[in-house]
Structures are given as C-alpha cells and as structure tokens.
Design a protein around this motif. Structure first.
Motif, PDB file in Angstrom:
ATOM      1  N   GLY A 586       0.810  -1.209   0.000  1.00  0.00           N
ATOM      2  CA  GLY A 586       0.000   0.000   0.000  1.00  0.00           C
ATOM      3  C   GLY A 586       0.844   1.261   0.000  1.00  0.00           C
ATOM      4  N   LYS A 587       0.317   2.300  -0.628  1.00  0.00           N
ATOM      5  CA  LYS A 587       0.972   3.609  -0.670  1.00  0.00           C
ATOM      6  C   LYS A 587      -0.027   4.674  -0.218  1.00  0.00           C
ATOM      7  N   LEU A 588       0.434   5.619   0.568  1.00  0.00           N
ATOM      8  CA  LEU A 588      -0.456   6.629   1.137  1.00  0.00           C
ATOM      9  C   LEU A 588      -1.100   7.483   0.055  1.00  0.00           C
ATOM     10  N   TYR A 634       5.141  11.461   6.818  1.00  0.00           N
ATOM     11  CA  TYR A 634       5.151  10.505   5.707  1.00  0.00           C
ATOM     12  C   TYR A 634       4.536  11.199   4.493  1.00  0.00           C
ATOM     13  N   PRO A 635       5.251  11.253   3.370  1.00  0.00           N
ATOM     14  CA  PRO A 635       4.736  11.987   2.210  1.00  0.00           C
ATOM     15  C   PRO A 635       3.674  11.206   1.447  1.00  0.00           C
ATOM     16  N   PHE A 636       2.930  11.914   0.630  1.00  0.00           N
ATOM     17  CA  PHE A 636       1.972  11.302  -0.288  1.00  0.00           C
ATOM     18  C   PHE A 636       2.680  10.257  -1.138  1.00  0.00           C
ATOM     19  N   GLY A 637       2.042   9.104  -1.299  1.00  0.00           N
ATOM     20  CA  GLY A 637       2.617   8.038  -2.109  1.00  0.00           C
ATOM     21  C   GLY A 637       3.579   7.135  -1.381  1.00  0.00           C
ATOM     22  N   PHE A 638       3.808   7.399  -0.081  1.00  0.00           N
ATOM     23  CA  PHE A 638       4.804   6.645   0.690  1.00  0.00           C
ATOM     24  C   PHE A 638       4.253   5.294   1.127  1.00  0.00           C
ATOM     25  N   GLY A 639       5.116   4.304   1.155  1.00  0.00           N
ATOM     26  CA  GLY A 639       4.776   2.990   1.670  1.00  0.00           C
ATOM     27  C   GLY A 639       5.940   2.046   1.462  1.00  0.00           C
ATOM     28  N   ASP A 739       8.941  25.044 -20.219  1.00  0.00           N
ATOM     29  CA  ASP A 739       9.805  24.053 -19.578  1.00  0.00           C
ATOM     30  C   ASP A 739       9.041  23.288 -18.495  1.00  0.00           C
ATOM     31  N   PHE A 740       9.340  21.989 -18.421  1.00  0.00           N
ATOM     32  CA  PHE A 740       8.713  21.110 -17.440  1.00  0.00           C
ATOM     33  C   PHE A 740       9.767  20.218 -16.801  1.00  0.00           C
ATOM     34  N   LYS A 741       9.455  19.757 -15.604  1.00  0.00           N
ATOM     35  CA  LYS A 741      10.232  18.695 -14.976  1.00  0.00           C
ATOM     36  C   LYS A 741       9.352  17.459 -14.871  1.00  0.00           C
ATOM     37  N   LEU A 742       9.959  16.297 -15.070  1.00  0.00           N
ATOM     38  CA  LEU A 742       9.264  15.031 -14.943  1.00  0.00           C
ATOM     39  C   LEU A 742       9.949  14.218 -13.853  1.00  0.00           C
ATOM     40  N   PHE A 743       9.158  13.656 -12.967  1.00  0.00           N
ATOM     41  CA  PHE A 743       9.686  12.897 -11.838  1.00  0.00           C
ATOM     42  C   PHE A 743       9.087  11.494 -11.853  1.00  0.00           C
ATOM     43  N   ILE A 744       9.896  10.488 -11.575  1.00  0.00           N
ATOM     44  CA  ILE A 744       9.406   9.129 -11.380  1.00  0.00           C
ATOM     45  C   ILE A 744      10.062   8.577 -10.119  1.00  0.00           C
ATOM     46  N   GLY A 745       9.250   7.953  -9.274  1.00  0.00           N
ATOM     47  CA  GLY A 745       9.823   7.413  -8.057  1.00  0.00           C
ATOM     48  C   GLY A 745       8.843   6.594  -7.253  1.00  0.00           C
ATOM     49  N   THR A 746       9.271   6.261  -6.048  1.00  0.00           N
ATOM     50  CA  THR A 746       8.524   5.377  -5.167  1.00  0.00           C
ATOM     51  C   THR A 746       7.508   6.115  -4.310  1.00  0.00           C
ATOM     52  N   ASN A 747       7.621   7.443  -4.244  1.00  0.00           N
ATOM     53  CA  ASN A 747       6.629   8.298  -3.589  1.00  0.00           C
ATOM     54  C   ASN A 747       6.844   9.718  -4.086  1.00  0.00           C
ATOM     55  N   SER A 748       6.062  10.650  -3.592  1.00  0.00           N
ATOM     56  CA  SER A 748       6.140  12.019  -4.107  1.00  0.00           C
ATOM     57  C   SER A 748       7.430  12.731  -3.717  1.00  0.00           C
ATOM     58  N   ARG A 749       8.132  12.199  -2.726  1.00  0.00           N
ATOM     59  CA  ARG A 749       9.376  12.836  -2.261  1.00  0.00           C
ATOM     60  C   ARG A 749      10.613  12.204  -2.896  1.00  0.00           C
ATOM     61  N   ASP A 750      10.663  10.893  -2.937  1.00  0.00           N
ATOM     62  CA  ASP A 750      11.859  10.167  -3.363  1.00  0.00           C
ATOM     63  C   ASP A 750      11.737   9.807  -4.839  1.00  0.00           C
ATOM     64  N   VAL A 751      12.271  10.679  -5.691  1.00  0.00           N
ATOM     65  CA  VAL A 751      12.069  10.553  -7.130  1.00  0.00           C
ATOM     66  C   VAL A 751      13.360  10.827  -7.896  1.00  0.00           C
ATOM     67  N   LYS A 752      13.418  10.307  -9.110  1.00  0.00           N
ATOM     68  CA  LYS A 752      14.390  10.728 -10.117  1.00  0.00           C
ATOM     69  C   LYS A 752      13.734  11.834 -10.941  1.00  0.00           C
ATOM     70  N   GLU A 753      14.535  12.686 -11.571  1.00  0.00           N
ATOM     71  CA  GLU A 753      13.925  13.761 -12.356  1.00  0.00           C
ATOM     72  C   GLU A 753      14.683  14.012 -13.649  1.00  0.00           C
ATOM     73  N   VAL A 754      13.948  14.599 -14.609  1.00  0.00           N
ATOM     74  CA  VAL A 754      14.519  14.950 -15.902  1.00  0.00           C
ATOM     75  C   VAL A 754      13.716  16.120 -16.453  1.00  0.00           C
ATOM     76  N   ASP A 755      14.322  16.897 -17.324  1.00  0.00           N
ATOM     77  CA  ASP A 755      13.665  18.072 -17.900  1.00  0.00           C
ATOM     78  C   ASP A 755      13.161  17.780 -19.315  1.00  0.00           C
TER      79      ASP A 755
END
Length: 759
Positions: A586-588, A634-639, A739-755
């Motif tokens: 589960g993820k918050l 605990y951030p959104f999407g965390f679990g 310009d935009f940033k794109l993030f992918i990760g396991t929750n809203s805080r812990d992400v990789k990013e690219v422009d």
C-alpha cells in the motif's frame, strides 16, 4: 484495406450511437406519456425521498411511509433492505397507487454491503484500479441481491485536512488519483448494463467541495477561487460524470456564499451545461431544510431555491412535498421546473428497468446465495491486505515468525465490531474477523498467542461513548488503567514479540467525527511506552481513519503497519501481512503531518515567493516554522515493503515535443531485496512557468508492478499535451508551451527527475 478499416470503424461507432438514440427515444416517449397523466401532486410526490428507518445517519426518521406511498407521495426510499421488505413496499406503489409508478430503493453502500472492504481511504492506498472496481462490483452484486438498486457512493471529495472525519470516506488529497478511483467505482457499481439485476445506480458525492471545510469541521463553510476549484477539487466529480454516473448528491457546505443545495451555478451551469450531466440530482440528508439555518429563508423559500438550482429529489426533509405546490401557485417556481425534476426521477427508474419489472431486485434465492459468500470474503481478505501501508520496519522486525510466543495487546485486538470501520451500516458486527482470531487462524498451532486488552480506548469515558457509536463499542473495561497495564506487561515479558493493536475506534472518523488531536489516544500511548520498555520487539498495528500525528511512534517503535479499518476479513488479512504470507504494498493517498499545526499539508502545494531551499530546516524570512520543519512525517505516495526497490535514471524518447506529439518516459525498476514484492511506480510533472502559479508536483500516472527477488522491469509512461493541461485564469483548459520537470519514483518525495519542453 485502409478504406475497409475506416468503414468498419464508422460502423462500430455508429451502430451503438444509433441504438442509444433509439433507446433514448423509447424512454422519452414512455416518460412523456406517463407525465401527461400525472397530476401536480403526483409529480411532486416523485421528488420525495424518505428513509425506511433501518440505518440512518441524521436526526430524522420518516414517519407514515406506507401511507405516503399509497398517496403517491414517495419517489424513493433508502435504508430499507431485504427482498421481502422491499417487495412489500414496492407492491404498495405498483398496486395501490393510481399510476403504479415503482419506487427506487437506495442504501449507503460505501465500501461493501454485507461483505465489507477497507474504508475508502484505505482502499485508495491499494493504487490498484482493478481491485477498486472489483470491490464495487461485489458490493453491487450483494446489495442488488438484497433488493437495492441505488447507492450513495462513490464519495470523491478531495480532502487535505485530516481533522475532518470524513476524510476516511474519500480517496485522499490528489485529484488525479481520486479521478481514477471515481471512474473505477462507477464502473464497478453500474457495470455495462443497468437493466441487469446485479448492477446498481451510483451516486457521486458530495457536489461540491465538501472536503475543504474550514478548520476540518464537518458541514462547515468552504470559500475558494474558481481556478482552484477547477484544477484541484472538481476533477474527480467530473471523472465520475464522464464515466456515466447516474446520480449526483449535493453537499452541505456553501460555495460563493450560497449553500451548495441552492447553487444554480453549480448544478445548472457547471454540472448540466458545461459537463453535460443528464441524470438525477438528490440532496443529502435534510440539506434543503438546513438552508434555513444558513440564513436563506423559511422552508418554502429554501425548497424553491433548491428546485430552481436544479435539484430533483429531496432527501427526508419533505420541503418539496409540503411547499412546492404553494410556490407554484404563487409563481415562485414554474411548472417546467417541477416537470424537469420529475422527468429526471422517472428516467432514473426507467434506466434501472423498474418500469419493466418493479421486482427485478427482489429475489430471495439470490440473497441467500450471493450475499456474504465464501468467495466474496476471500476477495475481501486479499483486497484488504493490499491496502495496508508499512510505515516503518527497522531491523526487519516484520514479518513475524509463525513460531514462539506472540503477545497481542490493545483495545482493538479482540474486537469484531470496529473492524469494518465507518459506513458499514449493512454489516453484521458479530461476523468480522478480529485480530486475535486472525492471528490464531493463520499461525495455527506453530505459535502461542497471548492476549491482553492493555487499556481502554481513551481515559475519557464520555469521549469513548462518542467515539463508539452505532453498535461499535469496544466494551469499556471498568478495571483501573494500572490493572489493565499490569495484565498486558505480564504477558509481554513472556513473549518473543509484541503486536500492539492500537489507534482510533471506527467511529472516531466518518461523518460528524472531526478531531483536533489526531494522535493515538492518551492511555494507549502510555501502554505503548510501557511495552517498549520491556525491551521486546514491538509491532504497532495502527487502526486509523485518517492521517495521524505519529512523530514519537516513528522515532521509537520498531515497526508500524497502518491497516486503516480493513473490513470483514480484517483479522486474517492483518495476519497474512504480519506473518509475511502477503508482502505489504500500500501507498499513502494522503500526507501524514508531523503535527496539527502544519495542516493543511499536501504534496501538490504551490511555492511562495520565498520558498525554503531544499534540504533546509529553517531560514529566516522564508516560508517556514520556528519549531518544526515544513516536511511531512510521511509523504503522499509513501509505503514500504518487506523487500526493496531501486530505480534507474529516467530516459526520455525526446526532451522536446509539439502539442500534437507524445514522448515516452522510461525507468527500470529492480527488486533489490530477497522476496517477491509489488511496487507502485509514480509519475509526477511540474510546470516550471505558467500564466498562473503551478504546483511543485502533480501526479500524472502510476503503475503497480510485481517483481521477484532480483528481477528488473522497464516501466514506461506516455506523456502528451493533454497531461500538461490546466485551467487558466479564464477557466480555459490549456497546455502552455514551456519548460517542465518530470519525476518518477517510489513516492512524491523520493524521485528521479529529468527536464523536457513543450514547444
């Protein structure tokens, strides 16, 4: 070949549209013919929704229902169930009234009927739309087998204040996730054909903005800009409408100084004209009458306001029934307004097939076979386990071994009635599986389970009474707190591990259950402190209907498993996860604050002109607090999981694209642990410069994947200009170049990013 495919595609589109037009024409002709025969009293009678009195949440229970049916003064009944009772009421309507118009029967089927699934906030943490839809499908099958054909669900109110009790009834803080769940729930309830007797009409609620009440207090005032409404709070309602939801329920709050139930802009301009909704609008419980206390006039005035706003059916208050004829005579409402409302009520009944067969839902054989079946309970067990969120697991405290001695302690450890959570009005509270029963069943004879209550829910007996309503008592123990604690410690010292079942009671959240202190109640906290002092490993099994303040628990308790309120199979599902038969995934869906002073706290906030720099705790003349960081607990999407996942850098198919093009973002996810697990891969986007200020992150996609130990999987997301659209200051839905940033990760805080850039 291309021409043939084009012709086939046109036929595929045209045939269903033609069939739909023919069906609509038949319905319109039938309703028009019926309405030509109706008197004004019979038309107004169709607008009256009464309660059968089985399970209500307001202070009013309708009286003289049977006599009113005979007089043609009842269009619908809710909180009445069983094929026999409903058949009896329906027989009165279709045999003892002049025009034999059938009644629609509704119930608050919110997260299950007899077989209960996790509370909606918990269910949203599965991030699995197939499971969400499946839970609604089972609920519809059971409810329809018991004679019902209408549910007041889904509730899709965006909520960012966990003090509000009804946050438990919704899907959290995010409009994108909330929209996906809204669509899945509507599809689950309504299926592909409402004439089938195992589907029921859905009712999206509460329209609109109910989750944004001031101070987290129920029924309270809401005041926000149209831009914020359209971008952050309205999307899940619109998603439900786009999914074909049959009915919409009004909310209790005011909008722009006008109570929602009388808000013509909301229902006529937005819902009907802009969104194209053609179904029925029903008020919430006595919402028309309550506009008197809002200061909108007497019962006749507020009833007229509601009708003119676009409301079709009045729940319980009977303001329509008792005043609309007088208002018509005085010119305060028009015949067309009454006719339009009546037509939409009759159309709802037609769409359910009630004119074809008023008793299509009254099959006692179905009720005996399809309600609370073994198969349904099995699915509930599996779905519940998917909703649990592992918040902490230091030193691999979990999973617990199915051996040795386990001390199960806490006021929620041996209690069945609280397991289904709020809005379990149809369930039998003697049937849900308690934690104690579940641990014993799953562990079998391999482990010794010792039990002690340890404490009451809270030291305040009056608070406990308020928090254990509707038959969900915890059975207050009259022994002293000291005696209860001693009993718990006596078994704790004999154990290899302690499982502490603590938190809120079921009715500490839900309607009219707001709290200013959203931590674990006092005496339970003292119990937890004492258990930790034994030196034994402690697992906190947290029961909650909202995000809670758990800073001390996070700092001191080795393992925390948030189980929300899991439903009928609570105990077995909890045991499955505690013993590792199921790996939590589960993820918050809602942010957990450090304390109530941070509320409202949500991940997709906007920057100020003086944001706190990343990694900083405090800086003078920046937007922050003196005494606590801006960070959530605990951030959104965390679990967490019993395994671990690693993410590669993000690869884009292109870092620029035009509005008519798309790009693909790809990441490789690896199970870097030792056991199979599921991960929710989350995609967020940030618009770096817009014509209006934009959030720091917005969820735009997610995929739930399963990986074996050591396995890797490439996960791809397609991004188009549609994903970048928002409502600008003119309320136009646009994607602006830039310009935009794109993030992918396991929750809203812990992400990789690219422009990337939209040209």
């Amino acid at each position: 070949m291309k021409r043939i495919l084009t012709i086939l595609l046109l036929l595929y589109i045209t045939v269903p549209l033609t069939a739909q037009k023919a069906s609509d024409a038949r319905m319109n002709a039938f309703i028009s013919s019926l309405m030509q025969k109706m008197t004004i009293d019979e038309k107004i009678g169709q607008l009256n929704l009464l309660t059968g009195g089985e399970a209500t949440t307001g202070s009013v229970v309708s009286s003289g229902v049977e006599n009113k049916i005979k007089k043609g003064q009842v269009g619908g009944i809710f909180s009445m169930s069983s094929p026999a009772r409903i058949r009896k009421a329906q027989e009165i309507a279709v045999t003892q009234t002049r025009l034999k118009i059938p009644i629609i029967f509704g119930m608050d089927v919110i997260h299950g009927y007899k077989t209960m699934f996790p509370i909606p906030l918990g269910l949203s943490c599965t991030w699995d739309m197939n499971l969400v839809e499946r839970s609604a499908r089972i609920a519809a099958t059971e409810a329809s087998a018991d004679g019902l054909n209408w549910t007041f669900s889904p509730m899709v109110d965006i909520a960012r204040d966990p003090r509000w009790g009804r946050i438990s009834e919704g899907n959290g803080e995010d409009p994108y996730l909330g929209s996906q769940i809204a669509k899945a729930m509507v599809k689950g309830y309504q299926g592909d054909d409402l004439w089938k007797n195992n589907t029921i009409m859905a009712c999206v609620k509460h329209f609109a903005l109910y989750g944004a009440g001031e101070a987290g207090r129920d029924y309270n005032t809401v005041d926000m800009s149209r831009v914020r409404m359209y971008n952050e709070f309205l999307p899940p309602y619109k998603a439900a409408v786009d999914a074909g939801v049959g009915t919409v329920m009004t909310s209790f709050n005011e909008i722009d100084g006008i109570p929602a139930t009388a808000n013509k802009w909301l229902f006529t301009d937005l819902l009907r004209r802009q969104w194209g909704f053609k179904g029925m609008i029903v008020t919430d419980y006595t919402a028309v009458n309550e506009m008197i206390d809002h200061g909108m006039g007497d019962l006749q005035q507020v009833s007229a306001l509601a009708l003119k706003a676009g409301v079709d059916m009045d729940m319980v208050g009977e303001g329509f029934l008792t005043t609309l004829k007088k208002s018509l005579q005085q010119g305060k409402v028009t015949q067309k307004q009454i006719d339009d409302a009546c037509r939409r009520v009759l159309e709802t009944k037609y769409k359910l097939g009630l004119f074809d067969d008023p008793y299509r839902y009254c099959n006692e054989e179905r009720a005996a076979k399809e309600i609370y079946s073994e198969a349904n309970r099995k699915e509930a067990r599996a779905i519940s386990a998917e909703s649990f969120v592992l918040l902490k697991n230091a030193d691999y405290t979990l999973p617990v071994k199915k051996s040795g001695t386990i001390a199960l302690i806490g006021p929620l450890a041996d209690n069945r009635s609280n397991m289904p959570g709020i809005w379990s009005v149809s369930t039998d509270f003697t049937k849900p599986v308690s934690v104690l029963e579940g641990l014993k069943e799953v562990a079998g004879s391999n482990a010794k389970i010792l039990y002690a209550k340890g404490s009451n829910l809270t030291e305040d007996s009056l608070l406990e009474q308020r928090a254990t309503m509707f038959g969900k008592t915890l059975g207050r123990d009259n022994r002293s707190d000291e005696a209860l604690l001693k009993e718990a410690l006596d078994i704790a010292v004999q154990s290899d591990v302690i499982v502490a079942a603590l938190g809120e009671a079921a009715e500490m959240t839900g309607e009219s259950a707001s709290r200013t202190d959203i931590g674990i109640p006092d005496v339970q906290r003292k119990l937890l402190e004492a258990l930790l002092k034994t030196g034994k490993p402690v697992v906190l099994v947290l029961f909650a209907g909202r995000p809670m303040t758990l800073v001390w628990e996070q700092q001191n308790v080795p393992a925390i498993l948030n189980v929300w309120f899991p439903g009928s199979e609570a105990g077995t599902a909890i045991a499955d996860v505690l013993f590792g038969d199921v790996n939590p995934s589960g993820k918050l869906s809602a942010t957990f604050p450090q304390n109530v002073g941070q509320i409202p706290l949500y991940y997709n906030h906007k920057n100020t002109g003086r944001p706190l720099p990343d990694g900083q705790w405090f800086q003078k003349f920046r937007s922050n607090y003196l005494d606590v960081s801006n960070d959530p607990l605990y951030p959104f999407g965390f679990g967490l999981s019993y395994t671990t996942f690693s993410y590669s850098d993000i690869t884009l198919s292109s870092n620029t694209f035009k509005p008519n093009e798309k790009i693909t973002a790809t990441v490789t996810v690896t199970n870097s642990g030792n056991i199979t697990g599921k991960e929710v891969v989350q995609l967020y986007i940030r618009d770096m410069a817009g014509s209006i200020t934009r959030p720091v992150k917005e969820l735009k996609g997610f995929q739930k994947i399963e990986l074996k130990a050591g396995e890797s999987k490439t996960v791809s997301f397609t991004i188009s200009a549609e994903d970048l659209k928002f409502y600008n200051s003119d309320l136009k839905f646009v994607a602006e170049p830039g310009d935009f940033k794109l993030f992918i990760g396991t929750n809203s805080r812990d992400v990789k990013e690219v422009d990337f850039k939209l040209l």
